[in-house]
Design a protein around this motif. Sequence first.
Motif, PDB file in Angstrom:
ATOM      1  N   TYR A 213      52.292  34.615 -42.874  1.00  0.00           N
ATOM      2  CA  TYR A 213      52.419  33.255 -43.405  1.00  0.00           C
ATOM      3  C   TYR A 213      51.119  32.832 -44.076  1.00  0.00           C
ATOM      4  CZ  TYR A 213      53.172  28.245 -43.708  1.00  0.00           C
ATOM      5  OH  TYR A 213      53.277  26.964 -44.173  1.00  0.00           O
ATOM      6  N   ALA A 214      49.995  33.129 -43.449  1.00  0.00           N
ATOM      7  CA  ALA A 214      48.690  32.753 -44.015  1.00  0.00           C
ATOM      8  C   ALA A 214      48.477  33.404 -45.376  1.00  0.00           C
ATOM      9  CB  ALA A 214      47.576  33.132 -43.056  1.00  0.00           C
ATOM     10  N   GLU A 215      48.879  34.661 -45.517  1.00  0.00           N
ATOM     11  CA  GLU A 215      48.710  35.347 -46.803  1.00  0.00           C
ATOM     12  C   GLU A 215      49.643  34.774 -47.874  1.00  0.00           C
ATOM     13  OE1 GLU A 215      47.294  39.851 -45.688  1.00  0.00           O
ATOM     14  OE2 GLU A 215      49.354  39.271 -45.125  1.00  0.00           O
ATOM     15  N   MET A 216      50.825  34.341 -47.488  1.00  0.00           N
ATOM     16  CA  MET A 216      51.787  33.783 -48.436  1.00  0.00           C
ATOM     17  C   MET A 216      51.512  32.326 -48.772  1.00  0.00           C
ATOM     18  SD  MET A 216      54.324  35.481 -49.871  1.00  0.00           S
ATOM     19  CE  MET A 216      55.716  34.372 -50.085  1.00  0.00           C
ATOM     20  N   LEU A 217      50.785  31.623 -47.910  1.00  0.00           N
ATOM     21  CA  LEU A 217      50.614  30.192 -48.082  1.00  0.00           C
ATOM     22  C   LEU A 217      50.003  29.832 -49.436  1.00  0.00           C
ATOM     23  CD1 LEU A 217      51.028  27.431 -46.875  1.00  0.00           C
ATOM     24  CD2 LEU A 217      48.801  27.638 -45.758  1.00  0.00           C
ATOM     25  N   LYS A 218      48.979  30.539 -49.864  1.00  0.00           N
ATOM     26  CA  LYS A 218      48.347  30.225 -51.151  1.00  0.00           C
ATOM     27  C   LYS A 218      49.353  30.375 -52.289  1.00  0.00           C
ATOM     28  CE  LYS A 218      44.415  31.229 -54.071  1.00  0.00           C
ATOM     29  NZ  LYS A 218      43.258  32.055 -54.331  1.00  0.00           N
ATOM     30  N   GLU A 219      50.167  31.415 -52.223  1.00  0.00           N
ATOM     31  CA  GLU A 219      51.195  31.634 -53.249  1.00  0.00           C
ATOM     32  C   GLU A 219      52.221  30.503 -53.227  1.00  0.00           C
ATOM     33  OE1 GLU A 219      52.915  34.467 -56.161  1.00  0.00           O
ATOM     34  OE2 GLU A 219      50.938  33.954 -55.428  1.00  0.00           O
ATOM     35  N   LEU A 220      52.628  30.110 -52.034  1.00  0.00           N
ATOM     36  CA  LEU A 220      53.592  29.017 -51.903  1.00  0.00           C
ATOM     37  C   LEU A 220      52.988  27.705 -52.408  1.00  0.00           C
ATOM     38  CD1 LEU A 220      55.043  29.885 -48.380  1.00  0.00           C
ATOM     39  CD2 LEU A 220      56.092  30.338 -50.608  1.00  0.00           C
TER      40      LEU A 220
ATOM     41  N   ARG B  98      53.592  24.255 -56.116  1.00  0.00           N
ATOM     42  CA  ARG B  98      53.476  22.786 -56.230  1.00  0.00           C
ATOM     43  C   ARG B  98      54.848  22.117 -56.215  1.00  0.00           C
ATOM     44  NH1 ARG B  98      48.888  20.293 -57.751  1.00  0.00           N
ATOM     45  NH2 ARG B  98      49.993  18.936 -59.177  1.00  0.00           N
ATOM     46  N   VAL B  99      55.666  22.473 -55.217  1.00  0.00           N
ATOM     47  CA  VAL B  99      57.047  21.999 -55.173  1.00  0.00           C
ATOM     48  C   VAL B  99      57.178  20.495 -54.966  1.00  0.00           C
ATOM     49  CG1 VAL B  99      58.090  24.183 -54.494  1.00  0.00           C
ATOM     50  CG2 VAL B  99      57.239  22.650 -52.734  1.00  0.00           C
ATOM     51  N   LEU B 100      56.259  19.874 -54.256  1.00  0.00           N
ATOM     52  CA  LEU B 100      56.343  18.434 -54.022  1.00  0.00           C
ATOM     53  C   LEU B 100      55.146  17.673 -54.579  1.00  0.00           C
ATOM     54  CD1 LEU B 100      57.598  18.351 -50.310  1.00  0.00           C
ATOM     55  CD2 LEU B 100      58.953  18.102 -52.388  1.00  0.00           C
ATOM     56  N   GLU B 101      54.190  18.366 -55.152  1.00  0.00           N
ATOM     57  CA  GLU B 101      52.966  17.712 -55.594  1.00  0.00           C
ATOM     58  C   GLU B 101      53.081  17.078 -56.969  1.00  0.00           C
ATOM     59  OE1 GLU B 101      53.063  20.720 -54.229  1.00  0.00           O
ATOM     60  OE2 GLU B 101      51.418  21.006 -52.841  1.00  0.00           O
TER      61      GLU B 101
ATOM     62  N   ASP C  43      53.252  16.576 -43.557  1.00  0.00           N
ATOM     63  CA  ASP C  43      54.226  17.175 -42.631  1.00  0.00           C
ATOM     64  C   ASP C  43      55.437  17.708 -43.386  1.00  0.00           C
ATOM     65  OD1 ASP C  43      52.629  16.612 -40.425  1.00  0.00           O
ATOM     66  OD2 ASP C  43      53.561  14.648 -40.111  1.00  0.00           O
ATOM     67  N   GLU C  44      55.911  16.939 -44.362  1.00  0.00           N
ATOM     68  CA  GLU C  44      57.049  17.389 -45.164  1.00  0.00           C
ATOM     69  C   GLU C  44      56.678  18.636 -45.964  1.00  0.00           C
ATOM     70  OE1 GLU C  44      60.167  15.786 -48.565  1.00  0.00           O
ATOM     71  OE2 GLU C  44      58.413  14.563 -48.076  1.00  0.00           O
ATOM     72  N   LEU C  45      55.490  18.642 -46.515  1.00  0.00           N
ATOM     73  CA  LEU C  45      55.016  19.782 -47.289  1.00  0.00           C
ATOM     74  C   LEU C  45      54.929  21.027 -46.411  1.00  0.00           C
ATOM     75  CD1 LEU C  45      54.193  20.380 -50.176  1.00  0.00           C
ATOM     76  CD2 LEU C  45      51.846  19.803 -49.568  1.00  0.00           C
ATOM     77  N   ALA C  46      54.423  20.884 -45.192  1.00  0.00           N
ATOM     78  CA  ALA C  46      54.337  22.018 -44.264  1.00  0.00           C
ATOM     79  C   ALA C  46      55.721  22.564 -43.953  1.00  0.00           C
ATOM     80  CB  ALA C  46      53.619  21.602 -42.982  1.00  0.00           C
TER      81      ALA C  46
ATOM     82  N   TYR D  32      56.947  24.613 -46.955  1.00  0.00           N
ATOM     83  CA  TYR D  32      56.301  25.924 -47.025  1.00  0.00           C
ATOM     84  C   TYR D  32      56.865  26.872 -45.963  1.00  0.00           C
ATOM     85  CZ  TYR D  32      52.831  23.920 -50.203  1.00  0.00           C
ATOM     86  OH  TYR D  32      52.204  23.326 -51.259  1.00  0.00           O
ATOM     87  N   GLU D  33      57.088  26.357 -44.777  1.00  0.00           N
ATOM     88  CA  GLU D  33      57.670  27.190 -43.716  1.00  0.00           C
ATOM     89  C   GLU D  33      59.077  27.641 -44.089  1.00  0.00           C
ATOM     90  OE1 GLU D  33      57.323  24.810 -40.179  1.00  0.00           O
ATOM     91  OE2 GLU D  33      55.132  24.892 -40.244  1.00  0.00           O
ATOM     92  N   ALA D  34      59.861  26.749 -44.679  1.00  0.00           N
ATOM     93  CA  ALA D  34      61.217  27.102 -45.094  1.00  0.00           C
ATOM     94  C   ALA D  34      61.188  28.147 -46.214  1.00  0.00           C
ATOM     95  CB  ALA D  34      61.975  25.860 -45.550  1.00  0.00           C
ATOM     96  N   LEU D  35      60.258  28.003 -47.144  1.00  0.00           N
ATOM     97  CA  LEU D  35      60.140  28.994 -48.215  1.00  0.00           C
ATOM     98  C   LEU D  35      59.730  30.354 -47.655  1.00  0.00           C
ATOM     99  CD1 LEU D  35      58.423  26.885 -51.013  1.00  0.00           C
ATOM    100  CD2 LEU D  35      60.699  27.915 -51.116  1.00  0.00           C
ATOM    101  N   PHE D  36      58.815  30.357 -46.704  1.00  0.00           N
ATOM    102  CA  PHE D  36      58.409  31.615 -46.081  1.00  0.00           C
ATOM    103  C   PHE D  36      59.604  32.277 -45.409  1.00  0.00           C
ATOM    104  CE2 PHE D  36      56.828  34.198 -42.571  1.00  0.00           C
ATOM    105  CZ  PHE D  36      55.910  34.998 -43.223  1.00  0.00           C
ATOM    106  N   LEU D  37      60.401  31.492 -44.683  1.00  0.00           N
ATOM    107  CA  LEU D  37      61.585  32.038 -44.010  1.00  0.00           C
ATOM    108  C   LEU D  37      62.607  32.576 -45.007  1.00  0.00           C
ATOM    109  CD1 LEU D  37      62.091  29.475 -41.122  1.00  0.00           C
ATOM    110  CD2 LEU D  37      61.283  31.845 -40.953  1.00  0.00           C
ATOM    111  N   GLN D  38      62.643  31.999 -46.194  1.00  0.00           N
ATOM    112  CA  GLN D  38      63.545  32.495 -47.236  1.00  0.00           C
ATOM    113  C   GLN D  38      63.201  33.948 -47.585  1.00  0.00           C
ATOM    114  OE1 GLN D  38      66.009  30.497 -48.479  1.00  0.00           O
ATOM    115  NE2 GLN D  38      66.793  32.162 -49.725  1.00  0.00           N
ATOM    116  N   PHE D  39      61.929  34.288 -47.556  1.00  0.00           N
ATOM    117  CA  PHE D  39      61.490  35.657 -47.839  1.00  0.00           C
ATOM    118  C   PHE D  39      61.639  36.565 -46.622  1.00  0.00           C
ATOM    119  CE2 PHE D  39      59.495  33.672 -51.444  1.00  0.00           C
ATOM    120  CZ  PHE D  39      59.379  34.665 -52.394  1.00  0.00           C
ATOM    121  N   ASP D  40      61.432  36.016 -45.440  1.00  0.00           N
ATOM    122  CA  ASP D  40      61.417  36.803 -44.193  1.00  0.00           C
ATOM    123  C   ASP D  40      62.852  37.036 -43.711  1.00  0.00           C
ATOM    124  OD1 ASP D  40      60.712  38.087 -41.855  1.00  0.00           O
ATOM    125  OD2 ASP D  40      59.955  36.276 -40.862  1.00  0.00           O
ATOM    126  N   HIS D  41      63.558  37.937 -44.366  1.00  0.00           N
ATOM    127  CA  HIS D  41      64.985  38.163 -44.110  1.00  0.00           C
ATOM    128  C   HIS D  41      65.287  38.571 -42.666  1.00  0.00           C
ATOM    129  CE1 HIS D  41      65.615  38.990 -48.681  1.00  0.00           C
ATOM    130  NE2 HIS D  41      65.293  37.732 -48.430  1.00  0.00           N
TER     131      HIS D  41
END
Length: 137
Positions: free
Chosen positions: A42-49, A53-56, A68-71, A74-83
Amino acid sequence: MSVEILDGATIVNFLEDEEAFSVSVLNRFTHLDTDNDGLLSYAEMLKELQSLRVLETHFGIDVEPDPDELARVYEALFLQFDHNLNGTIDLEEFNKETKQMMLAMADGLGFLPVQMVLEEDSILKKAVERESNKVSA
């Protein structure tokens, strides 16, 4: 960064060139895999996510999102990749989800050309470069 013109066909044609797409995905994955373990945390993907700038922004205007919403986004996007939901993303998962995201983007763009600001090392920039090289050849 550069301003480029592309449409859905630019992306689809790039995805159909499996070798060019796979090389681009591998290069991006390798760039993100800072500890070189063959997995993205997650830490490695966070910068990419965060670069998405999905909500910025709201219609191109910078806004201050709820942290909190932004976090959660990002967690939901990470889970989208983590099949397989094991907390890391391997190259196969990264490749599959990147392709799905690009297909969705191509579908959204349709066949009307649009101008976009693209990062120099982005996969979309590689798609535009591939198309430009084919036209000039």
